[in-house]
Design an enzyme around this catalytic site. Structure first.
Site, PDB file in Angstrom:
ATOM      1  N   CYS A 328       0.790  -1.227   0.000  1.00 49.63           N
ATOM      2  CA  CYS A 328       0.000   0.000   0.000  1.00 49.63           C
ATOM      3  C   CYS A 328       0.826   1.283   0.000  1.00 49.63           C
ATOM      4  CB  CYS A 328      -0.988   0.038   1.157  1.00 49.63           C
ATOM      5  SG  CYS A 328      -1.180  -1.502   2.019  1.00 49.63           S
ATOM      6  N   ARG A 357       7.563 -10.963   4.826  1.00 45.86           N
ATOM      7  CA  ARG A 357       7.072 -10.825   6.187  1.00 45.86           C
ATOM      8  C   ARG A 357       7.773 -11.854   7.057  1.00 45.86           C
ATOM      9  NH1 ARG A 357       0.521 -10.298   5.164  1.00 45.86           N
ATOM     10  NH2 ARG A 357       0.676  -8.469   3.821  1.00 45.86           N
ATOM     11  N   GLN A 375       1.496 -10.999  -3.521  1.00 46.93           N
ATOM     12  CA  GLN A 375       0.075 -10.709  -3.325  1.00 46.93           C
ATOM     13  C   GLN A 375      -0.522 -10.241  -4.633  1.00 46.93           C
ATOM     14  OE1 GLN A 375       0.346  -7.765  -0.085  1.00 46.93           O
ATOM     15  NE2 GLN A 375      -1.224  -8.992   0.909  1.00 46.93           N
ATOM     16  N   ASP A 377      -2.495  -7.992  -5.320  1.00 56.49           N
ATOM     17  CA  ASP A 377      -3.039  -6.849  -4.602  1.00 56.49           C
ATOM     18  C   ASP A 377      -3.691  -5.865  -5.555  1.00 56.49           C
ATOM     19  OD1 ASP A 377      -3.495  -5.391  -2.360  1.00 56.49           O
ATOM     20  OD2 ASP A 377      -1.384  -5.094  -1.853  1.00 56.49           O
ATOM     21  N   HIS A 379      -5.412  -1.646  -5.126  1.00 58.93           N
ATOM     22  CA  HIS A 379      -5.977  -0.576  -4.309  1.00 58.93           C
ATOM     23  C   HIS A 379      -6.937   0.211  -5.159  1.00 58.93           C
ATOM     24  CE1 HIS A 379      -2.174  -1.591  -2.228  1.00 58.93           C
ATOM     25  NE2 HIS A 379      -3.030  -1.658  -1.241  1.00 58.93           N
ATOM     26  N   LYS A 459     -13.742  -5.518   7.080  1.00 61.35           N
ATOM     27  CA  LYS A 459     -13.320  -6.304   5.921  1.00 61.35           C
ATOM     28  C   LYS A 459     -14.261  -7.470   5.621  1.00 61.35           C
ATOM     29  CE  LYS A 459     -10.451  -9.366   8.692  1.00 61.35           C
ATOM     30  NZ  LYS A 459      -9.212 -10.100   8.838  1.00 61.35           N
ATOM     31  N   HIS A 505      -8.429  -1.921  -0.032  1.00 59.78           N
ATOM     32  CA  HIS A 505      -7.401  -2.921  -0.339  1.00 59.78           C
ATOM     33  C   HIS A 505      -8.137  -4.191  -0.709  1.00 59.78           C
ATOM     34  CE1 HIS A 505      -4.384  -0.797   2.310  1.00 59.78           C
ATOM     35  NE2 HIS A 505      -5.516  -0.386   2.848  1.00 59.78           N
TER      36      HIS A 505
END
Length: 630
Positions: A328, A357, A375, A377, A379, A459, A505
RNA sequence: GCCGGUGUAGCUCAGUUGGUAGAGCAGCUGACUUGUAAUCAGCAGGUCGGAGGUUCGAGUCCCCUCGCCGGCUCCA
């Protein structure tokens, strides 16, 4: 015939004493307002134990739970006989079985399970009745205290109420709400599975007890069936298949950092291809942001405060940098690189972001839990009015991938505002309303997890169910009110003034690595044609057909088929066997007949021999295979 | 991280009470020229995860360390 009397003296009997029927009686008693203390065990004095009593199996969930819970007691009983010093924690029934947490004087190992299991069978054969009694709290505390059961005493201290029910099973006594089976002989079909450590009360600050897992069923067939399923799951283990099919490897040099081999990369790249295609169709753009960024960025984003323990750090020219655990902040820098107008909205910005991570060493698990992963991902920056439609659009992408492309069943969970939430309560309310309405207006059933949201926003999670019934969380949609504030993100509205955009997200597959692990297990390594690392294997009956085989192979490759040739001087049977074990969808056999007629003998991995085909027919066959990448 | 288990050839594993490291598969070489789930023979392949210790002697026993496996939410 089973006879018993309720605590008020009313007499009941059950002809066929199945656990299910006993449960029915229990319900009946409840219905008429009798004091209910258990199934039948609360009536021990009047209760005649039929020594031939055999419960036909509980086909109800309650019945199975009850049986497993009783089997946990039985195990504790057996352990007490073998290890008189053992002290007991809790022993509940769980999905597919039960466990009991025990403090042993000396550590035990899996080898001891056999011993405990045989002792359990002995205790079961003795058909010891489980007898319910009631004690006052103080008496109960004294009772367990005298027995040195400090864990039980601690539990009693944390209980409310005045009366404690206990169950006596010969020398073994446990306090328990019940109900239980009438006697130990009812537990017939069980197996102890594994031994593991578990923290008392699940808190790592507490002492660690030994947890023994087992399972129990009402019939031998069901038990066997369950054990077979466990074997099946083991055979599908993506770590095993990943090795056998040469898809990926993990080395001591990089714990939690998987290496993808050429065949694994085919699968990975196909996933990426279908992902890109679909997102482009749905109005997404794609970016790529750096893996290493200045620490200041992570301070600003709040990751430094909230996520430091999971991050890796480095230095560049003596200045502190961090390796991104999330995409992000980088994505926001792209957003902030220019001024935005409401006319651009919604901006759907995807990124296949490679994040690192730090996971605790004990948490690593093949591709499912790693320290570096990609990911899928994205946004989304939009106005508050657009939130709901965007959520619906994302839910449709999830549906497309899970259901249409991979044929998974899935369910949805909504997590709402936690206690330690940040930000404007009004925004929270709006966000939760949007999520809820999006779910309801699309007729999506969902489970509610109140208070389970992230501190920065509520979420929706998507949980996949694979073909043997295990679930995996993959997709997630999260609303974020924190980052737009922290990074002072703006857009120019119709009124010419600056406004704060809403940020979403979302991931669909979650982690490409993990999703691949799920796919390996779901397909048991037998990927569908479009994902198969090798789609067709050319098998020549003998080396004299090599020229024709090579020609065919290059034609197929030019036509976009992923092929391999087995050039070895082996018999056809051997080559078939190996191709089959490698789970290649199609085998193309080339011998005298084929070379002469310019055809190929096609064999389907599942259906077997498909007969002889010309090249064009073969291409038609391949084109007719399901392929979401068009 | 913690508890328990485990680590021997590329893979799957065997290795008695401590006494010169084995098999099958895979690989390589050769023979066979093969028609729908394993052709035969030969060769090669290992500081027994790493480091220390006990011992005349350690794959085997002890300590440390690393990796891997099972588990650490599912309320007596």
């Amino acid at each position: 015939m089973v006879l018993f009397t309720s605590t008020e003296g009313k007499r009941y009997e059950a002809e066929k004493a199945t656990v299910r029927e006993l449960l029915e009686v229990w319900r009946l008693k409840k219905a008429i307002g009798a004091k209910v203390n258990g199934v039948i065990v609360d009536c021990d004095k009047e209760f005649t134990v039929d020594t031939e009593f055999t419960p036909v199996m509980p086909d109800t969930e309650e019945g199975l739970d009850l049986l497993r819970h009783s089997t946990a007691h039985l195990m504790a009983h057996a352990i007490l006989r073998l290890y008189p010093e053992a002290k007991f924690g809790i022993g509940p029934s769980i999905k597919d079985g039960f466990y009991y947490d025990v403090r042993f004087p000396n550590p035990i190992s899996e080898d001891d399970l056999q011993k405990i299991e045989s002792e359990m069978r002995k205790v079961a054969q003795e058909k010891i009745p489980l007898v319910r009694e009631e004690l006052s709290m103080s008496d109960a505390k004294e009772y367990f205290s005298n027995r040195g059961e400090d864990l039980k005493v601690e539990m009693i201290e944390n209980l409310e109420g005045e009366i404690l029910s206990i169950y006596k099973e010969g020398d073994f006594v446990d306090f328990c709400r019940g109900p239980h089976v009438p006697h130990t002989g009812c537990c017939k079909f069980f197996k102890l599975l594994s031994v593991a450590g578990a923290y008392w009360h699940g808190d790592e600050k507490n002492e660690m007890l030994t947890r023994i897992y087992g399972t129990a069923f009402g019939t031998e067939d069901e038990l066997k069936d369950h054990l077979r399923r466990l074997e099946e799951a083991k055979a599908r283990d993506h770590r095993k298949l990943g090795k056998e099919l040469d898809l990926f490897s993990i080395h001591p040099e990089g714990p939690g950092f998987p290496f993808f081999h050429p065949k694994g990369m085919v699968v990975m790249n196909k996933l990426i291809e279908v992902w890109r295609n679909e997102h482009t169709k749905r109005g997404y753009v794609e970016i790529k942001t750096p893996m290493i960024l200045d620490r200041a960025l992570w301070l600003q984003s709040g990751h430094w405060d909230h996520y430091k323990e999971n991050m890796y750090f480095t230095e560049i020219d003596e200045a502190p940098f961090a390796i991104k655990p999330m995409n992000c902040p980088g994505g926001i820098l792209v957003y902030k690189n220019s001024i935005h107008s409401y006319r651009e909205f919604p901006i759907r910005m995807g990124e296949l972001g490679f994040v690192h991570r730090h996971e605790r060493s004990g948490a690593l698990h093949g591709l499912m839990r790693v320290r570096a992963f990609t990911q899928d991902d994205a946004h989304i920056y939009c106005t508050p009015e657009q939130i709901k439609d965007e959520i619906k659009a994302i839910m449709d992408i999830d549906r497309y991938f899970y259901q249409e492309v991979f044929g998974f069943k899935y369910h949805v969970e909504l997590s709402t505002r936690p206690e330690d939430s940040m930000g404007d309560p009004e925004l929270w309310e709006l966000a939760e309303k949007c999520l809820k309405e999006a779910l309801e207006e699309t007729g999506t059933e969902y489970r509610l997890n109140p208070g389970d949201g992230a501190f920065y926003g509520p979420k929706i999670d998507f949980h996949l169910e694979d073909c043997i019934g295990r679930t995996w969380q993959c997709g997630t949609i999260q609303l974020d009110f924190q980052l737009p504030e922290k990074f002072d993100m703006t857009y120019i509205g119709a009124d010419g003034a600056e406004h704060r955009p809403v940020m979403l997200h979302r991931t669909i597959l979650g982690s490409l690595e993990r999703f691949m692990g799920i796919l390996i297990e779901n397909y048991a390594g037998a990927f569908p044609y479009w994902l198969a690392p090798v789609q067709a294997k050319l098998l020549q009956v003998s080396s004299q057909f090599e020229e024709y085989t090579q020609e065919l192979n290059s034609k197929l490759r030019l036509a976009g088929t992923r092929t391999e040739v087995d050039y070895r001087d082996e018999k056809l049977g051997k080559k078939i066997r190996d191709a089959q074990l490698q789970k290649v969808p199609f085998m193309l056999v080339i011998g005298q007949k084929e070379a002469e007629t310019g055809t190929v003998a096609v064999r389907d991995k599942v259906k077997g021999d498909l007969g002889s085909m010309t090249f064009d027919e073969l291409i038609e066959l391949f084109k007719s295979q399901y392929n979401p990448i068009s």
